[in-house]
Motif scaffolding. Sequence first.
Motif, PDB file in Angstrom:
ATOM      1  N   LYS A  29       1.045  -1.394  -0.122  1.00 52.85           N
ATOM      2  CA  LYS A  29      -0.343   0.383   0.265  1.00 52.85           C
ATOM      3  C   LYS A  29       0.575   1.157  -0.275  1.00 52.85           C
ATOM      4  N   ARG A  30       1.234   1.219   1.091  1.00 53.53           N
ATOM      5  CA  ARG A  30       3.053   2.583   0.847  1.00 53.53           C
ATOM      6  C   ARG A  30       2.993   2.928  -0.847  1.00 53.53           C
ATOM      7  N   MET A  31       3.911   1.591  -1.261  1.00 50.44           N
ATOM      8  CA  MET A  31       4.092   1.674  -2.691  1.00 50.44           C
ATOM      9  C   MET A  31       3.527   1.996  -3.395  1.00 50.44           C
ATOM     10  N   PHE A  32       2.469   2.158  -3.556  1.00 50.05           N
ATOM     11  CA  PHE A  32       1.531   2.354  -4.296  1.00 50.05           C
ATOM     12  C   PHE A  32       1.322   4.034  -3.857  1.00 50.05           C
ATOM     13  N   MET A  33       1.262   3.883  -2.198  1.00 51.84           N
ATOM     14  CA  MET A  33       1.159   5.490  -2.257  1.00 51.84           C
ATOM     15  C   MET A  33       2.231   6.555  -3.094  1.00 51.84           C
ATOM     16  N   GLY A  46      12.255   6.284  -6.083  1.00 54.88           N
ATOM     17  CA  GLY A  46      12.494   5.098  -6.483  1.00 54.88           C
ATOM     18  C   GLY A  46      12.550   4.212  -5.865  1.00 54.88           C
ATOM     19  N   ALA A  47      14.291   4.332  -4.102  1.00 55.82           N
ATOM     20  CA  ALA A  47      14.120   3.351  -4.033  1.00 55.82           C
ATOM     21  C   ALA A  47      13.337   3.105  -3.023  1.00 55.82           C
ATOM     22  N   CYS A  48      12.861   3.693  -2.236  1.00 55.78           N
ATOM     23  CA  CYS A  48      11.309   3.560  -1.659  1.00 55.78           C
ATOM     24  C   CYS A  48      10.189   2.494  -2.799  1.00 55.78           C
ATOM     25  N   LEU A  53      10.140  -1.474  -0.884  1.00 51.61           N
ATOM     26  CA  LEU A  53       8.646  -1.329   0.134  1.00 51.61           C
ATOM     27  C   LEU A  53       8.341  -2.585  -0.425  1.00 51.61           C
ATOM     28  N   ALA A  54       8.561  -2.620  -2.697  1.00 49.16           N
ATOM     29  CA  ALA A  54       8.123  -4.173  -3.013  1.00 49.16           C
ATOM     30  C   ALA A  54       9.085  -5.108  -2.752  1.00 49.16           C
ATOM     31  N   HIS A  55       9.983  -5.480  -2.201  1.00 48.07           N
ATOM     32  CA  HIS A  55      10.689  -6.386  -1.783  1.00 48.07           C
ATOM     33  C   HIS A  55      11.072  -6.424  -0.272  1.00 48.07           C
TER      34      HIS A  55
END
Length: 476
Positions: free
Chosen positions: A10-14, A386-388, A392-394
């Motif tokens: 969710k944070r990644m998509f935010m 991008g790094a975030c 978050l994805a991994h």
Amino acid sequence: MEAWEQKNKKRMFMVIAFLSLATVATYLINDYYIYIAAYVWFGVIYGMCLQYGRFCFSSAFRDLFAVGVPRMVVGIMISMIFFAFVSSIVTSTEMSTFHAAPVGFFMVIAGGFFGFGMVLAGGCASGSLYKSGEGSGAAMLVLLSISITQSVFVAIRGDWVNKLVPQSWHDSAVSKGLPAIIKVGDGWMDQYLAGYVWNFPNITFARMFGFPDESVVGAFLLNTIVGVILPAALVLVWVYLVWVRKGFLKKRMAAGQGIGTGFGADVAGYWSMITASKRTALAGLVLGIAAGFHMFVMKGLQVKFGIQNFGELMTRMGHTFGLTANGTVFDPGYWYVTTQEAQWVGWVTQKLGIENMDNIFFGLTNGIPNPLFNPADWMTIGLLGGACIMALAHNEFKWKKPTMELAFWAILGGFFMGIGSRLAMGCNVGAFFIRVSNGNPSGWLFGIGMVGGAFLGVKVFNWYTERKLAKEMEAF
């Protein structure tokens, strides 16, 4: 899926939604903002590649010198080769935004400062950025230290620093006829730049042999093959022979493949070294291609809007605060780190009443515009984003508070990197990665200094660690 993994998604998509919304909203306000959006999304690509491949120049040299692991050095060389190849295509079509830097021994000294600092800090400039995007407090302190050091270093004035300036530098700087607002005869850094550095030629390998950068011979043969691919291949051969070969041949013999010390065995060992970490190699490949394509896109936007610098678009929109004496802002047209972070500090201190526009760094070449309208600032924000996103994805994102010891090394290392960055007019990205990949010999000079500084930094850090362990064991 675990609850914490769902939260990370969710944070990644935010983060993606925020950057996307900012892009669309600003474009609807004025289509000039697409220029900033390009910087943002290339920053996102850089951040994702850096985090995915764990790309850090400090790690590259520390791992090589301390434990003999070449993974990151290999990834950096791969990235530069692909960047050089794309750059040669872009340059030959006259769509490059690259500007060659002066070539002189001062680059070796500057690289030494920077290399020493990045090992102490535990991360280079770009590495500290992507680690900040992962939530590292120590990396954030590194960035803060680099930024403040640069901002202060370029603005120091007074009799005590002027006494350190050779008369030849002073005379040469004053003779340049710079705008009156720039107090070029006062302050060490301004006289170093205008009276010393600017007297060296801005050359590439192509120009050294009398060919234009845009020619096929200049772009492909000289700048790319002679200036990048051959030196990078030699660096990798050196790494293989010194750190990899012995271990590889031992494993080969243990696996029942014979002693195999012939040419064929070395070719196999060399290739094994190159492919040892597919994740780092893949990140390097994408990073190199993106860095080259970035130049093409920015040049295309400059042609579209009929400008040479984003400061012209700021003027058209009525945002003139912080523009240089030439009406420009820092707009490199390609990947760059450290200058824009120093601008943040310069902008804040200017708002607090400290004059920053009377020196070359801020007042003549980069400016201190509002961060909302600073294209390079947004490239950094995109890189952090991008790094975030990738972290978050991994499920690798985590807020990490530094210990007092880590904070000390972060600040001290950032100080040395800040000094090195200003002496070289760039960091491990701008002074090394970008310049080498575009056939500018100054990049290799910075790299030589960076290797030497990193080697010294490893020795100092090892000495400190061993002494600390000895004291702890004695107390135990």
